[in-house]
Design a protein around this motif. Structure first.
Motif, PDB file in Angstrom:
ATOM      1  N   SER A  11       0.760  -1.403  -0.582  1.00  0.00           N
ATOM      2  CA  SER A  11      -0.136  -0.077  -0.263  1.00  0.00           C
ATOM      3  C   SER A  11       1.083   0.926   0.176  1.00  0.00           C
ATOM      4  O   SER A  11       1.872   1.040   0.760  1.00  0.00           O
ATOM      5  CB  SER A  11      -0.855   0.022   1.133  1.00  0.00           C
ATOM      6  N   VAL A  14       0.031   4.289   3.770  1.00  0.00           N
ATOM      7  CA  VAL A  14       1.229   4.181   4.909  1.00  0.00           C
ATOM      8  C   VAL A  14       2.014   4.804   4.673  1.00  0.00           C
ATOM      9  O   VAL A  14       2.655   4.828   3.783  1.00  0.00           O
ATOM     10  CB  VAL A  14       1.206   2.321   4.984  1.00  0.00           C
ATOM     11  N   VAL A  18       6.539   2.013   7.917  1.00  0.00           N
ATOM     12  CA  VAL A  18       5.384   0.372   8.459  1.00  0.00           C
ATOM     13  C   VAL A  18       5.492  -0.114   6.753  1.00  0.00           C
ATOM     14  O   VAL A  18       5.791  -1.590   6.746  1.00  0.00           O
ATOM     15  CB  VAL A  18       3.964   1.354   8.067  1.00  0.00           C
ATOM     16  N   ARG A  19       5.773   0.277   5.693  1.00  0.00           N
ATOM     17  CA  ARG A  19       6.004  -0.523   4.204  1.00  0.00           C
ATOM     18  C   ARG A  19       7.455  -1.223   4.259  1.00  0.00           C
ATOM     19  O   ARG A  19       7.413  -2.376   3.731  1.00  0.00           O
ATOM     20  CB  ARG A  19       6.554   0.747   3.192  1.00  0.00           C
ATOM     21  N   THR A  22       6.605  -4.158   6.178  1.00  0.00           N
ATOM     22  CA  THR A  22       5.906  -4.817   5.963  1.00  0.00           C
ATOM     23  C   THR A  22       6.696  -5.914   5.068  1.00  0.00           C
ATOM     24  O   THR A  22       6.508  -7.224   4.704  1.00  0.00           O
ATOM     25  CB  THR A  22       4.787  -4.315   5.200  1.00  0.00           C
ATOM     26  N   LYS A  25       9.305  -8.392   7.165  1.00  0.00           N
ATOM     27  CA  LYS A  25       8.311  -9.895   7.441  1.00  0.00           C
ATOM     28  C   LYS A  25       7.964 -10.693   6.306  1.00  0.00           C
ATOM     29  O   LYS A  25       8.277 -12.117   6.542  1.00  0.00           O
ATOM     30  CB  LYS A  25       6.615  -8.718   7.501  1.00  0.00           C
ATOM     31  N   GLN A  53      -8.666  -1.909  -3.446  1.00  0.00           N
ATOM     32  CA  GLN A  53      -8.973  -1.416  -2.399  1.00  0.00           C
ATOM     33  C   GLN A  53      -9.059   0.345  -2.099  1.00  0.00           C
ATOM     34  O   GLN A  53      -8.109   0.676  -1.282  1.00  0.00           O
ATOM     35  CB  GLN A  53      -8.100  -1.624  -1.002  1.00  0.00           C
ATOM     36  N   ARG A  80      -1.168 -13.802   2.781  1.00  0.00           N
ATOM     37  CA  ARG A  80      -2.625 -13.608   2.691  1.00  0.00           C
ATOM     38  C   ARG A  80      -3.117 -12.380   3.439  1.00  0.00           C
ATOM     39  O   ARG A  80      -4.117 -12.080   3.812  1.00  0.00           O
ATOM     40  CB  ARG A  80      -3.561 -14.557   2.732  1.00  0.00           C
ATOM     41  N   ILE A  81      -3.098 -12.830   4.765  1.00  0.00           N
ATOM     42  CA  ILE A  81      -2.623 -12.099   5.713  1.00  0.00           C
ATOM     43  C   ILE A  81      -2.062 -10.825   6.189  1.00  0.00           C
ATOM     44  O   ILE A  81      -2.747 -10.805   7.384  1.00  0.00           O
ATOM     45  CB  ILE A  81      -2.888 -12.951   7.055  1.00  0.00           C
ATOM     46  N   MET A  82      -1.281 -10.521   5.562  1.00  0.00           N
ATOM     47  CA  MET A  82      -0.158  -8.906   6.173  1.00  0.00           C
ATOM     48  C   MET A  82      -1.428  -8.206   5.663  1.00  0.00           C
ATOM     49  O   MET A  82      -1.871  -8.524   5.223  1.00  0.00           O
ATOM     50  CB  MET A  82       0.793  -9.506   5.671  1.00  0.00           C
ATOM     51  N   ASP A  83      -1.193  -7.672   6.563  1.00  0.00           N
ATOM     52  CA  ASP A  83      -1.848  -5.991   6.707  1.00  0.00           C
ATOM     53  C   ASP A  83      -0.713  -4.987   5.084  1.00  0.00           C
ATOM     54  O   ASP A  83       0.492  -5.374   5.949  1.00  0.00           O
ATOM     55  CB  ASP A  83      -1.729  -5.283   7.997  1.00  0.00           C
ATOM     56  N   ASN A  84      -1.091  -4.355   4.397  1.00  0.00           N
ATOM     57  CA  ASN A  84      -0.679  -2.939   3.928  1.00  0.00           C
ATOM     58  C   ASN A  84      -0.355  -4.089   2.415  1.00  0.00           C
ATOM     59  O   ASN A  84       0.344  -3.357   1.689  1.00  0.00           O
ATOM     60  CB  ASN A  84       0.620  -2.469   4.249  1.00  0.00           C
TER      61      ASN A  84
END
Length: 96
Positions: A11, A14, A18-19, A22, A25, A53, A80-84
């Motif tokens: 995204s 953000v 945060v990016r 991500t 991660k 989105q 699939r479940i990671m935010d952003n």
């Protein structure tokens, strides 16, 4: 071990920290599943082909890694479940 490439769209709404977290991660998920990262290309902010989105832009990353054939499916379950994370795609990068 086979060669794979992960295309990751994060995204653009953000903050930079945060990016980057991500992407880290995603890289940690690869290494924790037994993969070895060989290269990471950051393409930066690009226009999306279609709205996702309610967003028209995203940051593109391409991560090349070596892993066992069963690992990409497990990786995509985690992504699939990671935010952003707007979109992801893992492809086999083996040259025939």
């Amino acid at each position: 071990m086979k060669k794979y490439e992960l295309a990751l769209v994060v995204s653009a709404k953000v903050e930079d920290e945060v990016r980057e977290a991500t992407v880290e991660k995603a890289k940690e998920a690869i290494t924790s599943l037994g993969g070895q990262i060989t290269n990471v290309d950051e393409w930066g902010k690009k226009q999306l082909a279609y709205e996702i989105q309610k967003m028209n832009e995203g940051f593109y990353y391409f991560i090349q890694f070596d892993a066992e054939p069963t690992m990409p499916g497990e990786l995509e379950q985690r992504l699939r479940i990671m935010d952003n994370v707007l979109r992801y795609l893992t492809v086999n990068a083996e040259e025939e």
